[in-house]
Write an enzyme that holds these catalytic residues in place. Structure first.
Site, short mmCIF file in Angstrom:
data_model
loop_
_atom_site.label_atom_id
_atom_site.label_comp_id
_atom_site.label_asym_id
_atom_site.label_seq_id
_atom_site.Cartn_x
_atom_site.Cartn_y
_atom_site.Cartn_z
N SER A 45 0.82 -1.06 -0.13
CA SER A 45 -0.15 0.06 -0.16
C SER A 45 0.76 1.06 0.27
O SER A 45 1.99 1.41 0.77
CB SER A 45 -0.88 0.02 1.16
OG SER A 45 -1.72 -1.04 1.14
N ALA A 69 2.74 -6.55 12.06
CA ALA A 69 2.34 -4.89 12.23
C ALA A 69 3.57 -4.19 11.62
O ALA A 69 4.55 -3.93 12.22
CB ALA A 69 2.20 -4.55 13.70
N CYS A 125 -6.40 -2.11 7.01
CA CYS A 125 -5.28 -2.18 7.84
C CYS A 125 -5.69 -2.35 9.35
O CYS A 125 -6.32 -1.26 9.74
CB CYS A 125 -4.30 -1.35 7.39
SG CYS A 125 -2.70 -1.72 8.62
N LYS A 160 -10.75 -3.07 -0.66
CA LYS A 160 -10.38 -4.32 0.00
C LYS A 160 -10.79 -4.10 1.63
O LYS A 160 -10.51 -2.99 2.19
CB LYS A 160 -8.63 -4.30 0.20
CG LYS A 160 -8.37 -5.63 1.15
CD LYS A 160 -6.85 -5.93 0.79
CE LYS A 160 -6.21 -7.00 1.67
NZ LYS A 160 -4.94 -7.25 1.50
N GLY A 238 -7.02 -14.75 1.99
CA GLY A 238 -6.81 -15.34 3.44
C GLY A 238 -6.51 -16.74 3.65
O GLY A 238 -7.53 -17.50 3.50
N GLY A 260 -0.69 -14.35 -0.21
CA GLY A 260 0.43 -13.44 0.42
C GLY A 260 1.44 -14.25 1.29
O GLY A 260 2.56 -14.78 1.21
O1 RRO Z 1 1.59 -2.48 6.90
C1 RRO Z 1 1.08 -3.17 7.59
O2 RRO Z 1 1.41 -3.25 9.00
C2 RRO Z 1 -0.19 -3.78 7.26
C3 RRO Z 1 -1.16 -3.26 6.61
BR1 RRO Z 1 -0.78 -1.71 5.47
C4 RRO Z 1 -2.32 -3.76 5.99
O3 RRO Z 1 -3.25 -3.54 5.42
N1 RRO Z 1 -2.53 -5.19 6.68
C5 RRO Z 1 -1.69 -5.73 7.62
O4 RRO Z 1 -1.82 -6.71 8.13
N2 RRO Z 1 -0.42 -4.85 7.81
#
Ligand code: RRO
Length: 299
Positions: A45, A69, A125, A160, A238, A260
């Site tokens: 992102s 995180a 997120c 999303k 997922g 992922g």
């Molecule tokens: O970068 C993150 O910590 C993160 C994001 Br942007 C997200 O959309 N989902 C996630 O589990 N981690």
């Protein structure tokens, strides 16, 4: 047997797409994913300003997945444009964007429209102050952000959605009403891991989001509910790790799939492993395309 999927006006060689956030910060990684068998890629992102992300540790490995995180590390839209300069991609490149308001999302969509085949709006997120799920849990915010982005770009828009809600279909309906071209689900589930000797959470951010095989049934239910409710396509995400997982999501109504955590845990080989398995399933069950089995379990 054809694995090709036409979606959002784009052609994907197969339904497997590299999910946002995992090993996909750079053009080299996106190209690698495609070489290894991904039909398309969603970027990490991108926001308005560059961000370093949180201090380590940002990831904990558990028996059935990961808690992360990361903290939205990204080069910002200017850095992103610089990074992709000179590249052309022979697969659909879906640019994931995040912002704190409809205006911010729209601004990013406008700036990045020349390099994006589609946008995925990160409304989910689970641990970013002022971003993601904090906004995306409210249907009215989902509606407003999708509307703003649709006005700012001609590119297809995927919303999303967060699974951290009592009813994901309300979020999906808001996205659909606002003109989203598709929804994707799920982002990670709110989670924590605790170190029994340090007697504190393991991640530097303390809390994070859970992904991987442990969340698969939850994600499958979200996709099943969304596909039963919406007219627009649903992209399933997922815990997809095996061809059987992939087929379950297709039968539950997913038109395409994102992968992922399996890439992190098992390596790039998962794309070919899963697409080969889907192909064998279609052949042995007498189908001639992926599209024929989408939603067959919705009954
Ligand atoms: O970068 C993150 O910590 C993160 C994001 Br942007 C997200 O959309 N989902 C996630 O589990 N981690």
């Amino acid at each position: 047997v054809s694995l090709r999927v036409k979606l959002l006006g784009l052609t994907f060689e197969n339904p497997l797409i590299l999910a946002s956030g995992i090993d996909d910060k750079t053009p080299e990684q996106w190209i690698r994913a495609h070489e290894e068998g991904a039909g398309g890629v969603v970027t990490k992102s991108i926001g308005v300003e560059p961000r370093e992300g949180y201090d380590n540790p940002t990831i904990v490995e558990l028996p059935y997945g990961l808690i992360n995180a990361m903290g939205l590390p990204n080069p910002g839209w200017k850095g992103f444009l610089k990074m992709v300069e000179g590249y052309t991609f022979d697969f659909p490149l879906i640019v994931s964007i995040f912002g704190g308001s409809g205006e911010e999302f729209a601004f990013l969509a406008e700036k990045l429209s020349d390099v994006a085949d589609a946008f995925e709006l990160n409304l989910s997120c689970p641990h970013a102050k002022g971003y993601g799920m904090e906004i995306g849990q409210k249907p009215e915010n989902v509606y407003e952000i999708v509307r703003a982005v649709k006005e700012a770009t001609d590119r297809p828009v995927i919303a999303k959605l967060t699974p951290n809600t009592d009813d994901i279909t309300r979020l999906g309906l808001a996205a659909e009403r606002a003109g989203a071209d598709a929804v994707s689900a799920i982002n990670t589930l709110k989670a924590v891991a605790i170190d029994v000797y340090a007697r504190r959470p393991i991640l530097s951010n303390r809390v994070g989001g859970y992904s991987g095989p442990g969340v698969k049934p939850v994600a499958l239910r979200a996709v099943y509910d969304l596909a039963r409710t919406l007219e627009i396509p649903v992209i399933g995400i997922g815990g997809i790790t095996t061809w059987r997982d992939a087929v379950e999501f297709l039968l539950a109504g997913a038109s395409a799939l994102q992968i992922g955590t399996a890439v992190s845990l098992r390596g790039w080989g998962v794309f070919r492993e899963i697409s080969t398995g889907i192909e064998a399933y279609l052949e042995s069950e007498g189908f001639s395309s992926v599209e024929e089995i989408v939603g067959l379990a919705l009954g």
